[in-house]
Every structure is written in structure tokens, then in C-alpha cells.
Design a protein around this motif. Sequence first.
Motif, PDB file in Angstrom:
ATOM      1  N   LYS A 102       0.796  -1.361   0.097  1.00  0.00           N
ATOM      2  CA  LYS A 102      -0.021   0.018   0.010  1.00  0.00           C
ATOM      3  C   LYS A 102       0.790   1.227  -0.130  1.00  0.00           C
ATOM      4  CE  LYS A 102      -2.366  -1.233   3.635  1.00  0.00           C
ATOM      5  NZ  LYS A 102      -3.286  -0.758   4.495  1.00  0.00           N
TER       6      LYS A 102
ATOM      7  N   SER B 185       2.261   3.119  -3.232  1.00  0.00           N
ATOM      8  CA  SER B 185       1.461   3.900  -3.917  1.00  0.00           C
ATOM      9  C   SER B 185       2.072   5.378  -3.899  1.00  0.00           C
ATOM     10  CB  SER B 185       0.194   3.900  -3.586  1.00  0.00           C
ATOM     11  OG  SER B 185      -0.091   4.623  -2.280  1.00  0.00           O
ATOM     12  N   LEU B 186       2.574   5.743  -2.803  1.00  0.00           N
ATOM     13  CA  LEU B 186       3.179   6.875  -2.873  1.00  0.00           C
ATOM     14  C   LEU B 186       4.174   7.462  -3.705  1.00  0.00           C
ATOM     15  CD1 LEU B 186       3.642   7.691   1.238  1.00  0.00           C
ATOM     16  CD2 LEU B 186       1.738   8.211  -0.186  1.00  0.00           C
TER      17      LEU B 186
ATOM     18  N   THR C 187      -1.215   3.188  -8.580  1.00  0.00           N
ATOM     19  CA  THR C 187      -1.945   4.350  -8.314  1.00  0.00           C
ATOM     20  C   THR C 187      -1.863   5.248  -9.347  1.00  0.00           C
ATOM     21  OG1 THR C 187      -1.609   3.736  -5.950  1.00  0.00           O
ATOM     22  CG2 THR C 187      -2.160   6.134  -6.558  1.00  0.00           C
TER      23      THR C 187
ATOM     24  N   ILE D 109     -14.088   7.624 -11.397  1.00  0.00           N
ATOM     25  CA  ILE D 109     -14.499   6.541 -10.955  1.00  0.00           C
ATOM     26  C   ILE D 109     -13.884   5.396 -11.307  1.00  0.00           C
ATOM     27  CG2 ILE D 109     -16.686   5.215 -10.121  1.00  0.00           C
ATOM     28  CD1 ILE D 109     -18.243   7.669 -10.120  1.00  0.00           C
TER      29      ILE D 109
ATOM     30  N   LEU E 259     -10.178   4.882 -10.443  1.00  0.00           N
ATOM     31  CA  LEU E 259      -9.898   4.761  -9.019  1.00  0.00           C
ATOM     32  C   LEU E 259     -10.321   3.392  -8.448  1.00  0.00           C
ATOM     33  CD1 LEU E 259     -10.254   8.282  -7.833  1.00  0.00           C
ATOM     34  CD2 LEU E 259      -8.205   7.199  -8.216  1.00  0.00           C
TER      35      LEU E 259
ATOM     36  N   TYR F  42      -5.552  -3.414  -5.968  1.00  0.00           N
ATOM     37  CA  TYR F  42      -4.706  -3.682  -4.633  1.00  0.00           C
ATOM     38  C   TYR F  42      -5.535  -4.602  -3.635  1.00  0.00           C
ATOM     39  CZ  TYR F  42      -1.842   0.355  -5.012  1.00  0.00           C
ATOM     40  OH  TYR F  42      -0.856   1.156  -5.714  1.00  0.00           O
ATOM     41  N   LEU F  43      -6.954  -4.625  -3.723  1.00  0.00           N
ATOM     42  CA  LEU F  43      -7.573  -5.704  -2.966  1.00  0.00           C
ATOM     43  C   LEU F  43      -7.257  -6.997  -3.026  1.00  0.00           C
ATOM     44  CD1 LEU F  43     -11.309  -4.036  -2.476  1.00  0.00           C
ATOM     45  CD2 LEU F  43      -9.408  -4.092  -0.814  1.00  0.00           C
TER      46      LEU F  43
ATOM     47  N   TYR G  32      -4.150  -7.825  -1.383  1.00  0.00           N
ATOM     48  CA  TYR G  32      -4.602  -7.800   0.151  1.00  0.00           C
ATOM     49  C   TYR G  32      -5.219  -9.093   0.448  1.00  0.00           C
ATOM     50  CZ  TYR G  32      -7.203  -6.499   4.495  1.00  0.00           C
ATOM     51  OH  TYR G  32      -7.523  -6.460   5.763  1.00  0.00           O
ATOM     52  N   TYR G  33      -6.284  -9.422  -0.230  1.00  0.00           N
ATOM     53  CA  TYR G  33      -6.847 -10.832   0.249  1.00  0.00           C
ATOM     54  C   TYR G  33      -5.889 -12.135   0.179  1.00  0.00           C
ATOM     55  CZ  TYR G  33     -11.436  -8.581   1.025  1.00  0.00           C
ATOM     56  OH  TYR G  33     -12.352  -7.885   1.790  1.00  0.00           O
TER      57      TYR G  33
ATOM     58  N   LEU H  30     -16.425  -6.122   5.489  1.00  0.00           N
ATOM     59  CA  LEU H  30     -16.131  -5.855   4.010  1.00  0.00           C
ATOM     60  C   LEU H  30     -15.734  -4.264   3.878  1.00  0.00           C
ATOM     61  CD1 LEU H  30     -16.612  -8.296   2.215  1.00  0.00           C
ATOM     62  CD2 LEU H  30     -18.408  -7.239   1.275  1.00  0.00           C
TER      63      LEU H  30
ATOM     64  N   ASP I 147     -12.286  -3.939   5.340  1.00  0.00           N
ATOM     65  CA  ASP I 147     -11.444  -4.648   4.537  1.00  0.00           C
ATOM     66  C   ASP I 147     -10.853  -3.799   3.393  1.00  0.00           C
ATOM     67  OD1 ASP I 147     -10.341  -6.759   5.727  1.00  0.00           O
ATOM     68  OD2 ASP I 147     -11.855  -8.216   4.734  1.00  0.00           O
ATOM     69  N   PHE I 148     -12.091  -3.066   2.922  1.00  0.00           N
ATOM     70  CA  PHE I 148     -11.902  -2.224   1.782  1.00  0.00           C
ATOM     71  C   PHE I 148     -10.779  -0.942   1.715  1.00  0.00           C
ATOM     72  CE2 PHE I 148     -12.240   1.416  -1.309  1.00  0.00           C
ATOM     73  CZ  PHE I 148     -12.491   0.907  -2.602  1.00  0.00           C
ATOM     74  N   PHE I 149     -11.138  -0.588   3.097  1.00  0.00           N
ATOM     75  CA  PHE I 149     -10.097   0.550   3.499  1.00  0.00           C
ATOM     76  C   PHE I 149      -8.659   0.137   4.097  1.00  0.00           C
ATOM     77  CE2 PHE I 149     -14.208   2.633   2.859  1.00  0.00           C
ATOM     78  CZ  PHE I 149     -13.892   3.798   2.012  1.00  0.00           C
ATOM     79  N   ARG I 150      -8.807  -0.953   4.537  1.00  0.00           N
ATOM     80  CA  ARG I 150      -7.484  -1.544   5.165  1.00  0.00           C
ATOM     81  C   ARG I 150      -6.767  -2.228   3.983  1.00  0.00           C
ATOM     82  NH1 ARG I 150      -7.159  -3.262  10.778  1.00  0.00           N
ATOM     83  NH2 ARG I 150      -6.154  -5.415  10.033  1.00  0.00           N
ATOM     84  N   GLY I 151      -7.279  -2.400   2.964  1.00  0.00           N
ATOM     85  CA  GLY I 151      -6.831  -3.240   1.801  1.00  0.00           C
ATOM     86  C   GLY I 151      -6.296  -2.417   0.693  1.00  0.00           C
ATOM     87  N   THR I 152      -6.490  -1.121   0.827  1.00  0.00           N
ATOM     88  CA  THR I 152      -6.001  -0.198  -0.515  1.00  0.00           C
ATOM     89  C   THR I 152      -5.305   0.957   0.271  1.00  0.00           C
ATOM     90  OG1 THR I 152      -8.085   1.127   0.091  1.00  0.00           O
ATOM     91  CG2 THR I 152      -8.050  -0.687  -1.595  1.00  0.00           C
ATOM     92  N   PRO I 153      -4.348   1.689  -0.594  1.00  0.00           N
ATOM     93  CA  PRO I 153      -3.427   2.426  -0.193  1.00  0.00           C
ATOM     94  C   PRO I 153      -4.136   3.836   0.358  1.00  0.00           C
ATOM     95  CG  PRO I 153      -2.825   1.789  -2.536  1.00  0.00           C
ATOM     96  CD  PRO I 153      -4.121   1.424  -1.954  1.00  0.00           C
TER      97      PRO I 153
ATOM     98  N   LEU J 206      -3.446   6.942   0.056  1.00  0.00           N
ATOM     99  CA  LEU J 206      -3.314   7.875  -1.199  1.00  0.00           C
ATOM    100  C   LEU J 206      -4.655   7.895  -2.172  1.00  0.00           C
ATOM    101  CD1 LEU J 206      -1.913  10.109  -2.599  1.00  0.00           C
ATOM    102  CD2 LEU J 206      -0.508   8.683  -3.799  1.00  0.00           C
ATOM    103  N   LEU J 207      -4.765   6.304  -2.439  1.00  0.00           N
ATOM    104  CA  LEU J 207      -5.928   6.088  -3.371  1.00  0.00           C
ATOM    105  C   LEU J 207      -7.466   6.507  -2.679  1.00  0.00           C
ATOM    106  CD1 LEU J 207      -6.405   4.899  -6.109  1.00  0.00           C
ATOM    107  CD2 LEU J 207      -6.904   2.641  -4.923  1.00  0.00           C
TER     108      LEU J 207
ATOM    109  N   PHE K 293      -7.698  10.126  -2.871  1.00  0.00           N
ATOM    110  CA  PHE K 293      -8.216  10.724  -4.315  1.00  0.00           C
ATOM    111  C   PHE K 293      -9.853  10.146  -4.361  1.00  0.00           C
ATOM    112  CE2 PHE K 293      -3.813  10.164  -6.090  1.00  0.00           C
ATOM    113  CZ  PHE K 293      -3.390  11.291  -5.893  1.00  0.00           C
ATOM    114  N   ILE K 294     -10.098   9.135  -3.797  1.00  0.00           N
ATOM    115  CA  ILE K 294     -11.534   8.647  -4.191  1.00  0.00           C
ATOM    116  C   ILE K 294     -12.534   9.652  -3.304  1.00  0.00           C
ATOM    117  CG2 ILE K 294     -13.320   7.007  -3.133  1.00  0.00           C
ATOM    118  CD1 ILE K 294     -11.079   4.597  -4.050  1.00  0.00           C
TER     119      ILE K 294
ATOM    120  N   ILE L 171     -14.529  11.443  -6.067  1.00  0.00           N
ATOM    121  CA  ILE L 171     -15.744  10.774  -6.290  1.00  0.00           C
ATOM    122  C   ILE L 171     -16.710  11.226  -5.733  1.00  0.00           C
ATOM    123  CG2 ILE L 171     -16.795   8.414  -6.071  1.00  0.00           C
ATOM    124  CD1 ILE L 171     -14.358   7.149  -6.899  1.00  0.00           C
TER     125      ILE L 171
ATOM    126  N   PHE M  74      -9.255   1.087  11.207  1.00  0.00           N
ATOM    127  CA  PHE M  74      -8.094   0.174  11.991  1.00  0.00           C
ATOM    128  C   PHE M  74      -8.701   0.286  13.396  1.00  0.00           C
ATOM    129  CE2 PHE M  74      -5.760   0.887   8.021  1.00  0.00           C
ATOM    130  CZ  PHE M  74      -4.978  -0.038   8.063  1.00  0.00           C
TER     131      PHE M  74
END
Lengths: 222, 242, 220
Positions: free
Chosen positions: A160, A163-164, A174, A188, A191, A198-199, A202-203, C58, C61-67, C69-70, C73-74, C78, C103
Motif C-alpha cells: 500500500k 502507492s506514494l 496508483t 470513478i 480509481l 490492490y484488494l 491484500y486478500y 467488508l 477490509d476495503f479501506f484496510r486493503g487499499t493505499p 493515497l488512493l 483521491f476517491i 468521487i 483500523f
Amino acid sequence: MLGNLNTRVMLEYLPDIWQGFLATLMLSAAGFAGAMIIGIVACALSIQPLRWLRGPAVVYVDAIRATPLLAQLYFLYFGLPRLGILVPEMVIGVIALSLNSGAYVAEIIRSGILSIPRGQVEAGKSTGMTYLQRMRLIILPQAIRPTVSPLIGQAIVLIKDSSLLSLISVVELTRAGQMIAIDRFMPIEGLVATALAYLVLYYLLKLLAGVWVYQNRLPGRA
Amino acid sequence: MIEFSSLNKWFGALHVLSDISLSVAKGEVVVVCGPSGSGKSTLIRCVNGLEPFQKGKLIVDGTELGGSEASLRDLRMEVGFVFQQFNLYPHKTALENVTLAPVHVRKLSKAAAEERGRALLEKVGLADKMENYPHQLSGGQQQRVAIARSLAMQPKIMLFDEPTSALDPEMINEVLDVMVSLANEGMTMMVVTHEMGFARKVADRVMFMDRGAIVEIAAPETFFTTPKNDRTRDFLSKVLQH
Amino acid sequence: MFWMQLDRVMGYWPVLLKGISMTVSLSILSLMIGVMLGFAFGMIRAGRNRMLAQIVGLYVDFFRGTPFLLQVFIVFFILPEIGIELSAFASGVVALSNVAACFIGEIVASGIKAVPLGQSEAAASSGFTRVQQMRHIVLPQAVRIVTPALVGQFVLLIKDSSVVSAIGLLDLTRSGWVIVQSVPNGLLVFGIIGFSYFVICYPLIYLSRRMERRGQATIL
């Protein structure tokens, strides 16, 4: 929000996302390899009784932990040229990732070693083993077990964090998503596709950690 | 006071309570014993609604179990439970442990609850430990606080789940003494224990359980001198040797 | 040369000060929102409603699994598309407190699960309602268990706040970026920036470590 997702645009840009995904994988792999080397060395130094060996390692770990990766990245990005070191942004990025995660790796390994009961060391000493023998035959084999899960966790953090690098114009996942967002005014699509990529990582790593923990339960523990 | 009729409970495929029928009268003291895994703890946990069951009926103090959350709560106010592991609240002092439920459940004023709490802690011999936290107390002292905590709700029935099993031998008697005086005051009690001396002294009936079923139940004299069942005899010979 | 540059950097102290106050206010505001939301997440995650727990899981997980920075941006790109217009500062607070909540939620859930079952059984057997059990018995103990981890999480939050410089907020990191444009000595400028972060974060790291050690001492 997801209802009006333009999947055609996402498919059109799939090759770009794929390239970014591969770049992120390689940068992260290189960064993690560096972090392991730096982390092991820093940990080895930090458990020495000699202050001049321990001191620098402790300062390094604390300095990294108390400052953001982005500031560290800029420190190298704007600082290395000043020292006459001119290397591609990508290399600077990998160095920053390695230095940053190295400090956390050092802490993880350290707590693995410290989790071993004193009696184990004493048992080794009492049978006449040298320091290196005790490390190799008794401490390390036991210390590795509790570190695997947190190390996988650190790998997730590192992926993660990579990405910086997009902020110093390294093209990775990113950055690829951002380019779609800006070039096509399709934020949309760009991103969301990036987030999904990334997910996946992660998974996968989370699954790996779970499987490892399951397969390495200590005997006698449910 | 407590009325089991053909109560059955399964943990998955395991039949942990089979066809339990038993009636405990007001003021009666029933001691339950049996090997580990015989279902005795599960049985008294059912009385307080800590364990659900699948078949049969259980009526406690006129309330049938298995009803609404609210009726269960009303029932629990009248039924005290003492755990093997004490389960004192570690972040509260002895006195706070005792007053917490009266204040929040019985809606007693803080002053009234403290007055009652102090009296109860004195009664169990802990007048000087009111402000101590659980980790500053010995096991026997913790269990006495736990008993006072249950009594603070002024229950009609007291349930004890192996209250002395987690204690060092020298502390067992201080807890049993409190229980004996409670029995002598006429409290309705169900006690899961292996302390046969206690059973002899205060029990009205002693019950032996094995593999989820009631094997034998009798007055203490009969139970200890002329047990009918082989399994009871076998169990008693093991327990009484110690 | 060095002293001259140091002098010039110091001439930018108002920028630096502005950066520090932005970093601190972003972090504190996001911490407060993140803790409140995080406790709600944690109670749902450790709660009885499996369905709800999984939905929140779920999301988390989405926010723990993505950077992060992204995520910034979202929020920044968005949310306007669905009609929510936020300032850069508000976007930063939304993104930061959201990730913090995710977290913190997992930390709180693990704390709740670490409180022995006997505690809520004891409370239930004296007639406490579920809400009362949570409020008087389980949560106070869970808070004690997770406090060191929460302090550690605050350090992560402060460091994460550097990322919102990417949407143009003048925080501590961004102030370094601004200064280095006119004083081209990255080592010096970001050395000072790093030192400022260290001064803010290290006391918290130290505190968290001490609490952890003290916690272990009372358990043993």
C-alpha cells in the motif's frame, strides 16, 4: 455510484492497470527484500549489549517510526541529488520503501526473539553452546514462527505504501489509475479498478497469513 | 421453586442433559455431584438462563425459561449465581463489585446500595477489604466478594457452580463457612461441588449425575451410607478417599 | 553555505508553523471522529448480529486493503460526482477519520473479544441488559486492553495525514515541499520536517511502549 460505472472504459484501460499492477508488484518485492536485509541487520545490532552497536540501530528504528514515509521519500528525492547521487526515481522509491519497512521488520524480529523464554537460552548455555550456536539452533528456529504473520502484515503495508511513489512520478498502480482518472475525466472507473487490483493483493496475502497460522499451530493448542 | 420436567439439551450431536426431572422446594439445599463432563454445571447454568436447552420445561420461581429477554432478566434478579472462576469485575473495587447491579438493575440509590454492600461484605468477613481491587485479594476472598455480590440483589435462590474448585486447599473452608451460614438462614440453594463434608452438613438432598442424567438422588444419610447405584458407589469411593 | 541555507529555511518559519498547525488539527479532529466511529465499528464487529458484522467487515477490509493515497483521491474525486462537494480540508478529515475508524474498529473488536466470557455471564446473571453489560463491564475492560494499540494508531494517523498534501493541503510535509523549491537543500529542509514529526510522534510512541510494558506486568 457503481450503477453507472462505465465498464467499457475500465476494459479499455485494463492493459494500463495491468502494467501498473506488475510495476507495483516488482517495486514491492524489491522493497521487501531490502527491508528484510536492513531489518535483520538492524535487529541483530539492536540486541547487542555494546552501546555503540545498539545505539545507531535504535536511533534508526525510532527515527523511521516517528516520521511519515512521504517525508522520508522527499528527504531522499530532494536530498540525494544534493550529495551527487543521481539515480532514477524508481530506485529512490525502492530505497525509501526498504528503509521504512526495514525499521518495522527489525521490531517484528526483535519481539520474536524476545518472546523466547529465558530458560531456553539458559538450557543452551548449560549444555555448553556458544552464542552463535544458541542463536542458530535454539533461538532463531523458535523466533521465526511468531514473526511470519506480522511480516506478511508488513508486506501488505509496504504494497500500500508503494502507492506514494506515484508522487515522485514513478509509474505504478496508483499512478496508472490516476492517469485514467485525469486523462479521460473518468475518476470513478480509474480509481475503482485500481482499488480492486490492490484488494486482490491484500486478500491473497491475508489468506496466506491465515493458512500459515492454521498450518503452524503449536501442538497442544486448539 | 425450581421445577425441571423432562429437560433435554444437546451440544451438536452430544446429548449433554437427558430427561432431567427434578423439583427443588423453597428453602431446600440440593448438592449436585458427579464426574467432570457429567452435565452438572450445564444443569445449574440452565436455571439461570446461561445455557439454552432444546426440549422440556424449566420453571424457576414461577417463570418459565425460554421466554423473552425481559422476563429472563426479571428472573435473574431473583436468582444469584456464583462461578467457579469468581468472575469479579477487575476494574471495580470489592464494594463496587457488590453495588454495581443493585444500582443499575434494581435502581437502588447509591447510598442505599453501599449500605447494603458494606453490610454484606462485613457478613462474609471482608470489612477491611472493601476498597481493594480483585487482583489484590486472595482466591478465597475473591469468592466471598462474589457471593456478597450475588446476595446484594437479595435473591430468592442461590446457585453455586463448583465455588471452591479453583481455590487453594487452605482457602476452601472460609468460602464453605459463608455457604453454610447462608443455608442455615433458609436460602434455597443448588450447589455443584465435590465437598462431601459440606453436603453432609447442610444438604437436604444429594444428587449424583453421570453422562447427562440423574443417576441417584437421596437424603445425605442414605446417599452416603447406602448408595443404590454402582456408578454412585464408584464415584463416592474416589471422592471420599481424598 | 550551510548556515546561510539554514538561515533561509528559518526565514520560512511562518510556512513551517502553518504546516505544523495543519498537521496537528487534521490529526486531532480525525482522531476524535475516528475513535467514535471506530468504537461503533468495533462493537458491531464483535457483536451478535453476524450479518451486520460481515457487512462492516467488508467495508473495513476495503479501506484496510487499499493505499490511503488512493482513498484520498476517491474522496476528493468521487464524492463530488455523487453531489457531495467538500473542501480539501474536509476531504482530508473524511478520508483520515474513515481509515482511522477502520483500523480502530478492528482493535476495539479484538479488545472486546479479549474480555473473558465469564464477565458478561456474571453481569447477565445479576440481571444486566446487553447494553448495560457492554457499558459497565465489557467496554471499560476492553478500553484498558486496547489503549496502547490506540495510542500507536494515533501515531499512524499523524503520519498518514502527510498523504493529504497530495490534494494540496498545506500540512507539515507540504510546507517542506514548498520551502525546498526556493532553498534547494532537500537534506536540510526535510531533515527539519522529519525532526518536527519526530517531536510530535515520539512521545506518543514512547507512551504506547510504556503502557504495553506496564500492561504485561499486571497480567503476569
